[in-house]
Motif scaffolding. Structure first.
Motif, short mmCIF file in Angstrom:
data_model
loop_
_atom_site.label_atom_id
_atom_site.label_comp_id
_atom_site.label_asym_id
_atom_site.label_seq_id
_atom_site.Cartn_x
_atom_site.Cartn_y
_atom_site.Cartn_z
N GLN A 34 5.02 -2.76 10.38
CA GLN A 34 4.71 -1.76 9.36
C GLN A 34 3.33 -2.01 8.77
O GLN A 34 2.74 -3.07 8.99
N THR A 35 2.84 -1.04 8.01
CA THR A 35 1.63 -1.28 7.24
C THR A 35 2.01 -1.99 5.94
O THR A 35 3.05 -1.69 5.34
N LEU A 36 1.17 -2.89 5.50
CA LEU A 36 1.43 -3.69 4.30
C LEU A 36 0.18 -3.65 3.43
O LEU A 36 -0.91 -4.02 3.89
N ASP A 37 0.35 -3.20 2.20
CA ASP A 37 -0.77 -3.14 1.26
C ASP A 37 -0.37 -3.77 -0.07
O ASP A 37 0.79 -3.67 -0.50
N VAL A 38 -1.33 -4.41 -0.70
CA VAL A 38 -1.18 -4.89 -2.07
C VAL A 38 -2.26 -4.21 -2.90
O VAL A 38 -3.45 -4.31 -2.58
N VAL A 39 -1.83 -3.49 -3.94
CA VAL A 39 -2.73 -2.66 -4.72
C VAL A 39 -2.63 -3.06 -6.18
O VAL A 39 -1.52 -3.26 -6.71
N GLU A 40 -3.76 -3.18 -6.85
CA GLU A 40 -3.79 -3.48 -8.29
C GLU A 40 -3.88 -2.17 -9.05
O GLU A 40 -4.83 -1.39 -8.86
N THR A 41 -2.89 -1.88 -9.91
CA THR A 41 -2.88 -0.64 -10.68
C THR A 41 -3.15 -0.93 -12.16
O THR A 41 -3.03 -2.06 -12.64
N VAL A 42 -3.49 0.13 -12.87
CA VAL A 42 -3.73 0.01 -14.31
C VAL A 42 -2.42 -0.14 -15.06
O VAL A 42 -2.29 -0.96 -15.97
N GLU A 43 -1.40 0.63 -14.67
CA GLU A 43 -0.17 0.72 -15.46
C GLU A 43 0.89 -0.31 -15.09
O GLU A 43 1.59 -0.83 -15.96
#
Length: 276
Positions: A34-43
């Motif tokens: 699968q695709t794997l992403d780690v994302v930093e969000t504001v909320e």
């Protein structure tokens, strides 16, 4: 990339999406599965995203992990050996080992990269994976269940959405394998999606589990970053009734209490309809 005007959007179905403003994309890769992403969000802080779907977040992860774990762990009077199928982020394992009765907790996760990424980017969620009672198996959870009959007190199915590598975790023959892998008084719980967005799936799973286990119970929790916020869990029990639980045996929870346990089993009428 760092710009507060970028957004992450999860398309939860053809008519529904959730959007979160992001600070940056921390990590992105294509694993064998699968695709794997780690994302930093504001909320919500960091998100773990698999195939475009939010799996967990810094801010609300505790709700899902506590409720998938502690409802069955308290329903069983003395859970010693527990299996988690999926759940490579380690959050369910972290909650399981809060119970002093646990002698061994096995994690069967098909994608080892999810485990490694979680250790790196979500150490507070993956913290339990280093406990000496924990046995991490990078393997097909379906096959693992088939190969371990009459072994576990509790089996928890911490699957992704019913697409890709998780499809087989929502099948009746898998629940039959889970039944065989449980001891005579064993309990299983599977996450079963949203009553608003996935009503047909919940009804199908409830029916299948009811045909395999003497007792079947649906319960709810509220996870803001999951589709519609209302989330369901389906329990199959060979002996014990979750409505009989009278005390909380762990400390340090942020969502689960004995009162929440009882309330989670009190279904609104429209959800009750899904179990008929």
């Amino acid at each position: 990339m760092s710009d507060a005007h970028f957004w992450f959007t999860e398309y939860q179905n053809n008519n529904l999406s959730i959007g979160l403003r992001i600070k940056q994309i921390i990590h992105s890769e294509k694993t064998d599965f699968q695709t794997l992403d780690v994302v930093e969000t504001v909320e919500y802080g960091r998100l773990l995203v698999l195939d475009g779907c939010v799996m967990t977040t810094d801010k609300d992860e505790f709700v899902y992990h506590e409720m998938l774990s502690h409802v069955p762990m308290h329903t069983h009077p003395n859970p010693k050996k527990v299996l988690v199928v999926g759940g490579g982020d380690g959050g369910v394992i972290r909650e399981i080992i809060k119970h002093p009765s646990v002698e061994k907790a096995v994690l069967a996760e098909i994608d080892g990269r999810v485990i490694e990424a979680s250790k790196t980017y979500f150490p507070h969620i993956a913290s339990g994976l280093s406990d000496p009672r924990v046995d991490v198996q990078v393997t097909d959870g379906i096959k693992y269940v088939e190969d371990h009959p009459n072994e576990f007190d509790i089996i928890l199915i911490d699957s992704t959405d019913p697409i890709g590598p998780a499809v087989g975790l929502f099948a009746k023959d898998f629940y039959q394998s889970v039944h065989r892998a449980l001891k005579d008084d064993g309990i299983m719980v599977a996450q079963t999606e949203s009553p608003f967005a996935n009503a047909k799936l919940i009804s199908s799973v409830y029916k299948d589990v009811s045909e395999v286990f003497p007792q079947t119970h649906l319960y709810l929790a509220f996870v803001p970053t999951y589709p519609t916020g209302m989330w369901s869990f389906t329990m199959g029990s060979k002996k014990y009734d979750p409505n009989a639980v009278t005390e909380c045996r762990v400390s340090g929870t942020k969502y689960y209490t004995n009162a929440v346990h009882k309330g989670a089993l009190a279904l609104p009428p429209f959800v009750q309809e899904l179990t008929r």
